[in-house]
Every structure is written in C-alpha cells, then in structure tokens.
Design an enzyme around this catalytic site. Structure first.
Site, PDB file in Angstrom:
ATOM      1  N   ARG A 234       0.834  -1.201   0.000  1.00 46.94           N
ATOM      2  CA  ARG A 234       0.000   0.000   0.000  1.00 46.94           C
ATOM      3  C   ARG A 234       0.868   1.249   0.000  1.00 46.94           C
ATOM      4  NH1 ARG A 234      -3.366  -2.302  -1.982  1.00 46.94           N
ATOM      5  NH2 ARG A 234      -5.540  -2.578  -1.384  1.00 46.94           N
ATOM      6  N   GLU A 263      -3.801   7.605  -5.055  1.00 51.08           N
ATOM      7  CA  GLU A 263      -4.001   7.035  -6.398  1.00 51.08           C
ATOM      8  C   GLU A 263      -5.324   7.499  -6.954  1.00 51.08           C
ATOM      9  OE1 GLU A 263      -3.694   2.804  -6.072  1.00 51.08           O
ATOM     10  OE2 GLU A 263      -1.670   2.890  -5.291  1.00 51.08           O
ATOM     11  N   HIS A 281      -0.512   0.304  -9.805  1.00 55.07           N
ATOM     12  CA  HIS A 281      -1.299  -0.590  -8.948  1.00 55.07           C
ATOM     13  C   HIS A 281      -1.875  -1.764  -9.767  1.00 55.07           C
ATOM     14  CE1 HIS A 281      -3.855  -0.681  -5.031  1.00 55.07           C
ATOM     15  NE2 HIS A 281      -3.638  -1.899  -5.468  1.00 55.07           N
TER      16      HIS A 281
HETATM   17  P1  NAD Z   1      -2.162 -10.463   5.290  1.00 54.42           P
HETATM   18  O1  NAD Z   1      -3.151  -9.888   6.230  1.00 54.42           O
HETATM   19  O2  NAD Z   1      -2.250 -11.884   4.926  1.00 54.42           O
HETATM   20  O3  NAD Z   1      -0.704 -10.202   5.877  1.00 54.42           O
HETATM   21  C1  NAD Z   1      -0.306  -9.001   6.455  1.00 54.42           C
HETATM   22  C2  NAD Z   1       0.753  -9.306   7.498  1.00 54.42           C
HETATM   23  O4  NAD Z   1       1.255  -8.052   7.979  1.00 54.42           O
HETATM   24  C3  NAD Z   1       0.209 -10.061   8.703  1.00 54.42           C
HETATM   25  O5  NAD Z   1       0.945 -11.239   8.935  1.00 54.42           O
HETATM   26  C4  NAD Z   1       0.373  -9.070   9.838  1.00 54.42           C
HETATM   27  O6  NAD Z   1       0.673  -9.692  11.070  1.00 54.42           O
HETATM   28  C5  NAD Z   1       1.514  -8.212   9.360  1.00 54.42           C
HETATM   29  N1  NAD Z   1       1.604  -6.907  10.009  1.00 54.42           N
HETATM   30  C6  NAD Z   1       0.581  -6.098  10.395  1.00 54.42           C
HETATM   31  N2  NAD Z   1       1.088  -4.996  10.996  1.00 54.42           N
HETATM   32  C7  NAD Z   1       2.430  -5.128  10.983  1.00 54.42           C
HETATM   33  C8  NAD Z   1       3.490  -4.315  11.446  1.00 54.42           C
HETATM   34  N3  NAD Z   1       3.268  -3.149  12.064  1.00 54.42           N
HETATM   35  N4  NAD Z   1       4.747  -4.738  11.266  1.00 54.42           N
HETATM   36  C9  NAD Z   1       5.000  -5.916  10.649  1.00 54.42           C
HETATM   37  N5  NAD Z   1       4.036  -6.742  10.194  1.00 54.42           N
HETATM   38  C10 NAD Z   1       2.765  -6.343  10.352  1.00 54.42           C
HETATM   39  O7  NAD Z   1      -2.210  -9.529   4.010  1.00 54.42           O
HETATM   40  P2  NAD Z   1      -1.840  -9.931   2.512  1.00 54.42           P
HETATM   41  O8  NAD Z   1      -3.009 -10.548   1.846  1.00 54.42           O
HETATM   42  O9  NAD Z   1      -0.541 -10.643   2.509  1.00 54.42           O
HETATM   43  O10 NAD Z   1      -1.664  -8.473   1.865  1.00 54.42           O
HETATM   44  C11 NAD Z   1      -0.518  -7.697   2.152  1.00 54.42           C
HETATM   45  C12 NAD Z   1      -0.644  -6.318   1.523  1.00 54.42           C
HETATM   46  O11 NAD Z   1      -0.704  -6.419   0.111  1.00 54.42           O
HETATM   47  C13 NAD Z   1      -1.898  -5.547   1.924  1.00 54.42           C
HETATM   48  O12 NAD Z   1      -1.553  -4.206   2.138  1.00 54.42           O
HETATM   49  C14 NAD Z   1      -2.784  -5.632   0.687  1.00 54.42           C
HETATM   50  O13 NAD Z   1      -3.682  -4.564   0.603  1.00 54.42           O
HETATM   51  C15 NAD Z   1      -1.746  -5.568  -0.393  1.00 54.42           C
HETATM   52  N6  NAD Z   1      -2.161  -6.057  -1.716  1.00 54.42           N
HETATM   53  C16 NAD Z   1      -1.744  -5.351  -2.793  1.00 54.42           C
HETATM   54  C17 NAD Z   1      -2.055  -5.781  -4.067  1.00 54.42           C
HETATM   55  C18 NAD Z   1      -1.645  -4.976  -5.245  1.00 54.42           C
HETATM   56  O14 NAD Z   1      -2.362  -4.961  -6.243  1.00 54.42           O
HETATM   57  N7  NAD Z   1      -0.506  -4.330  -5.230  1.00 54.42           N
HETATM   58  C19 NAD Z   1      -2.808  -6.964  -4.238  1.00 54.42           C
HETATM   59  C20 NAD Z   1      -3.202  -7.677  -3.121  1.00 54.42           C
HETATM   60  C21 NAD Z   1      -2.855  -7.212  -1.853  1.00 54.42           C
HETATM   61  C1  MLT Z   2      -5.982  -5.535  -3.386  1.00 55.22           C
HETATM   62  O1  MLT Z   2      -5.940  -5.040  -2.262  1.00 55.22           O
HETATM   63  O2  MLT Z   2      -6.591  -6.570  -3.638  1.00 55.22           O
HETATM   64  C2  MLT Z   2      -5.204  -4.891  -4.447  1.00 55.22           C
HETATM   65  O3  MLT Z   2      -4.841  -3.629  -4.120  1.00 55.22           O
HETATM   66  C3  MLT Z   2      -5.733  -5.064  -5.815  1.00 55.22           C
HETATM   67  C4  MLT Z   2      -6.906  -4.276  -6.266  1.00 55.22           C
HETATM   68  O4  MLT Z   2      -7.371  -3.391  -5.598  1.00 55.22           O
HETATM   69  O5  MLT Z   2      -7.389  -4.598  -7.323  1.00 55.22           O
END
Ligand code: NAD
Ligand code: MLT
Length: 529
Positions: A234, A263, A281
C-alpha cells in the site's frame, strides 16, 4: 428485488453471475463520480468496489439504512471504513485469497525489474539506442531479503525468493514463531534489525496507523547503502518523500513501486527517478486473479444479501467452509435460545453468560455468541441487529457478555447454556444438537425438557396440581389451535410445573388472556420463532 451497484471494473464472470440472479437488479457504473454516487446510493442494497471508491462516514450517511453489504473486489480494505459499517450492521466482504499469487509474482517482477534496470534498458531501445552503460544491476543469489509482514503475500514472496538462493529474514510481531519456521524465514524482533541486515526489503503489511510511514527518513538512515526496496502493498507504508531523497542520494539503489499514496497519481515524482520502477497498482491485474476476484465477490455479496453466512466477512470472525458446515446447526441453536428470552421475560438484560460445553466448546464460539445475541435482540430490534453488529448492540445497551467453555456436557455430547441476568432475576436456557442437526431445548430455568423447537410454541408456568393440562387443552381447542406436542416438567420443591407446547398456529391475545386467567396459571407466553 435487491439492487447492487458496481463502481469499478470487475471481471465479466462475476457480472454475469449477478445479472443471472433473478432477485438482483445490477447497475454497472464504472468510474461514477463521487457526487453522483452519494446521490443514488440510498437506492441500493449492495455495492462492489475496488480500491478507488472511498467508503467512508459521509458515504454511509447517504447509504444507510438500505445498504446491507459492501463488497471489496480484492484484499486491502483501507478504502473502507469497516467500523462505520459494523456500527450500522453493514457487512464488509473481500476476496483475501484470490489475488495473492499475482501480487507476490508482481513483487518479484518489480524486484528484478528494478535491480536489473529492465524498464530503463528497454526504454533506450525504444529510442533506438543500444547502450549498456549505467545498467549494471545486482544478483539476488546469496543476498538477504527482509520481508516486512509475513502474511499471505509476504510468505509467498519469501518462498519464491528462496528459490533464487536468497536468505530470508522477516519482521512481523503479530504472528507465531511457527510461521517463521514454516517459511524458513529468520525472525527479526525489531524493524531496525531487519533494516540493518537486508540487501533487499519488501513490505507486505496492510496500511494501518502503525504501518503508515513505517519506513521513513529515520528508518532509511539504518539501511545498508545500496539497499533495494519494493512496495507492492500500500502507498505510504514507505514514505514517498523519504524514498525519493534516498534514491537520489544513492542510499536506496533501486525501488519497485506498485502502489502510491494518492491514487491515481500519474505525476508522482518517483516516476521520474531512473532507478525507480513504478507501475499503476497492477498487482492483482492478471486474468487468473481477476477471474477469481470477480466470481468470489459476486458470490459473497449475493450470499450476504440473501442472509446466508459469508466466509470472507471482514467485520466478522473468519469461518472456513468446513468450519461453517460443522457449526451451522449450532448457530441456529444459539440464535433460537437467545430469541426465547424477550418472549418469555420483560426485564431489561444486564449480563449474558454463554457456556459452551462438550464438542461445541471446540468450535469458533465467538461466532456462536453473536448468534445468541442476534437472537436475543431480534424480538425488540428486528432487522437492526445482525451477526455483524450483535456484539456492538449489546455493548451499546450496557449488556456485559461473557463466554465460558467446559469440556464435559453432562448427559449430552454438546450443550449451549445461556444465562441472562436482569436486575431482578437470572433466566437460564440450555439447548443441544442431537445427531447431526436436530435442535433441542433441554432446560429452561431448571425445568428439564426435551423440546424440538417449532415456529409456534406456548409456554405456561403453573402450580403443580391436577387439571391444569386439561384446562389449557380445552381453551386451545375452543380457539381452534391444534396442539402438536406437549411436555411438562416439574419443580417438586416449589410445587410448580412448566408446560411447553408446540402448536400449529398462532395463539391470539384473547386466548392467552383466558389461559392466563385459569386458576393456578402463574404466567403464560406465546413464542414465535
Ligand atoms: P495479510 O493480512 O495476509 O498479511 C499481512 C501481514 O502483515 C500479517 O501477517 C500481519 O501480522 C503483518 N503486520 C501487520 N502490521 C504489521 C506491522 N506493524 N509490522 C510488521 N508486520 C505487520 O495480508 P496480505 O493478503 O498478505 O496483503 C498484504 C498487503 O498487500 C496488503 O496491504 C494488501 O492490501 C496488499 N495487496 C496489494 C495488491 C496490489 O495490487 N498491489 C494486491 C493484493 C494485496
Ligand atoms: C488488493 O488489495 O486486492 C489490491 O490492491 C488489488 C486491487 O485493488 O485490485
């Protein structure tokens, strides 16, 4: 007819599923502007968004009371005020598993692209220049990667980078040591330790108050000179100004960034830095992820609107499908037990204690407690209470809720005992699930029973003396109410009895009054489940 609006692009399979549902009217308003959305949202039961549409307090003020579900087609819910939703009993669902592989693969793509200057090299060729100067990168093999957040995506990234011969260190204070071991990641107790040791850093936390800006100017003073970073989680978790400065100063040798703070932001200064590779993104933008995301979110929103349980509700405890299967009859039992109180008693509730005994104690009891509370408040609040806000409703009404668990359940394999205390009295009711799905009420205030709940029931407490059953039977007969089953349970010491009748139709107020007037009847109530 339930109305659903979709404000951002989701895949066709999800759209088709909603369009084919006979009870749904679907409106596709990709890119609708905010003012227009606020104007029309009072007419919708459900909304599906991705990361652009902001679901905040202002939105809820327009959307409530009709809106029942917010579907987030993706993982991150930082554009959704989930507390605001919970307050209003709106269910928030997302698709946490659907795009994680795509996001993990893009992370690695960005890491390689930035570490090996791939976009910059390609750009030179687009300008018809064959020049290798300044394009020297670095290998991953033998290096240390620091993974911040070892959740779903972080762990996929960790596993994949090990295949490149990297040593993985990780910082995540919220997970058990076993998870670090499982993914062969060396646990770092502090963020500082990770920053000092890593040659590559990748962040995979959600955006929270704690993680927003967690890598800023101060933290970038701790890193090895020439570190390479990636943010595919994020925007803002790595402070953008601090990163810009560090890239320009060569402290950060390269960065791969898929997410920005505000964004869309096509003019972000990071885009102009040669050593930074920025994508708009696109972490979840693969055919596979979008297929899964679209279908899952459509199924979930539909289930939530139809009042079914949803596995990925953000503001409910997570239930896996097998878990849900194992507990669906206990959910009905808990809700039914709660529902009886206000139909039998009129005293304001001060405290609810729910004891789960035997097999049921091993289940996700927080969900069962919500079921009991939903049932409890439903007779007085109707559809203003649901699984999402049941705990909050109890809290706002000053009702203290406690759960207890016992491994033994006496004569039963499982038992849920609900104790409801008012200022005056304590009411108790217990129930069990027989076999796989047969619900039974087995105790009401110490009267032992074996009642199969039915939609209409009559409960009478009376002095334990001859002729009581006959008189009630006669009065019901006169009112043309057919009795299906009857049970009598006695308190010998108090010389009282409780009659529990299941009947085929509603018992009207006049009949109840007549029964209440029979000598020896202490109280009588009609119950509708
Ligand atoms: P998840 O909830 O499975 O994992 C997140 C991890 O972060 C957890 O294990 C949690 O304990 C840890 N965490 C929380 N606070 C913390 C801190 N202060 N310090 C260290 N660790 C901490 O989430 P996920 O499904 O793996 O997603 C991770 C990130 O990726 C999210 O921000 C999500 O929005 C993002 N994401 C982005 C895209 C994209 O298109 N770029 C797609 C999917 C997800
Ligand atoms: C998500 O959190 O799943 C990603 O940011 C991807 C999206 O928004 O499409």
């Amino acid at each position: 007819m339930m109305k659903i609006i979709i404000t951002e692009k989701i895949s066709d399979n999800g759209i088709q599923l909603l369009q084919s549902a006979k009870d749904v009217q679907l409106d596709l308003r990709d890119g609708i502007d905010r003012a227009e959305l606020l104007k029309i949202i009072p007419n919708y039961d459900g909304i599906i968004v991705r990361s652009i549409t902001k679901i905040d307090e202002e939105f809820y003020q327009h959307a409530s009371p009709r809106l029942k579900v917010v579907g987030r087609a993706g993982v991150g819910v930082d554009n959704i005020d989930t507390e605001g939703a919970t307050k209003r009993g709106i269910i928030v669902v997302n698709t946490p598993e659907s795009n994680i592989v795509s996001a993990a693969e893009l992370t690695i793509g960005l890491l390689l692209a930035s570490a090996r200057n791939i976009p910059r090299a390609h750009n030179r060729l687009l300008n018809k220049v064959w020049d290798r100067k300044g394009l020297q990168g670095s290998e991953l093999f033998g290096k240390t990667v620091g993974v911040i957040g070892l959740g779903r995506i972080g762990s996929l990234v960790a596993t994949r980078l090990q295949a490149f011969g990297m040593r993985v260190i990780a910082y995540d204070p919220y997970i058990a040591d076993a998870r670090f071991e499982k993914f062969n990641a060396e646990k770092k107790g502090t963020l500082a330790e990770l920053l000092q040791e890593a040659d590559f850093i990748t962040v995979h936390t959600p955006k929270t108050e704690e993680t927003f800006g967690m890598i800023g100017e101060e933290e970038l003073k701790l890193v090895k000179k020439g570190v390479r970073v990636v943010n595919c989680a994020r925007g803002g978790i790595i402070n953008e100004e601090a990163l810009l400065k560090a890239l320009k100063a060569g402290i950060v040798a390269s960065a791969g960034i898929d997410v920005l703070m505000d964004e869309p932001h096509p003019t972000s200064p990071l885009i102009d830095v040669e050593t930074c590779v920025v994508t708009p993104h696109i972490g979840a933008d693969t055919a596979e992820a979008q297929y899964k995301v679209g279908l899952t979110i459509a199924q979930e929103v539909l289930a939530a609107l139809r009042g079914e349980m949803v596995p990925n509700a953000v503001n409910l405890p997570t239930l896996h499908p097998q878990e849900f299967e194992a507990m669906k009859h206990f959910l009905s039992l808990g809700e039914m037990l709660g529902k009886l109180y206000y139909q039998l008693e009129k005293e304001a509730v001060e405290r609810v204690t729910i004891t789960y005994k035997g097999e049921v104690a091993a289940l996700e009891t927080t969900m069962l407690t919500r079921a009991v509370l939903k049932g409890l408040f439903e007779p007085i609040l109707k559809d203003q209470v649901n699984f999402v806000n049941a705990r909050l409703v109890a809290e706002n009404r000053g009702v203290a809720v406690t759960e207890a668990k016992e491994t033994a359940a006496g004569n039963y394999l499982n038992l849920i005992k609900v104790e409801i205390a008012s200022k005056q009295d304590v009411f108790t009711i217990s129930g069990t699930v027989f076999g796989r799905h047969e619900l039974r009420i087995v105790d009401v205030c110490g009267y032992e029973l074996d009642v199969t709940p039915s939609p209409y029931m009559l409960v009478a407490q009376n002095t334990d003396k001859p002729g009581m059953i006959g008189q009630i039977g006669t009065l019901l007969g006169v009112s043309k109410v057919n009795i299906a089953t009857m049970q009598v349970s006695r308190h010998h010491k108090e010389n009282k009895a409780l009659m529990f009748l299941t009947v085929d139709s509603v018992v009207d107020k006049d009949t109840l009054k007549m029964i209440g007037g029979v000598e020896g009847i202490i109280k009588v109530n009609f119950i509708k489940l």
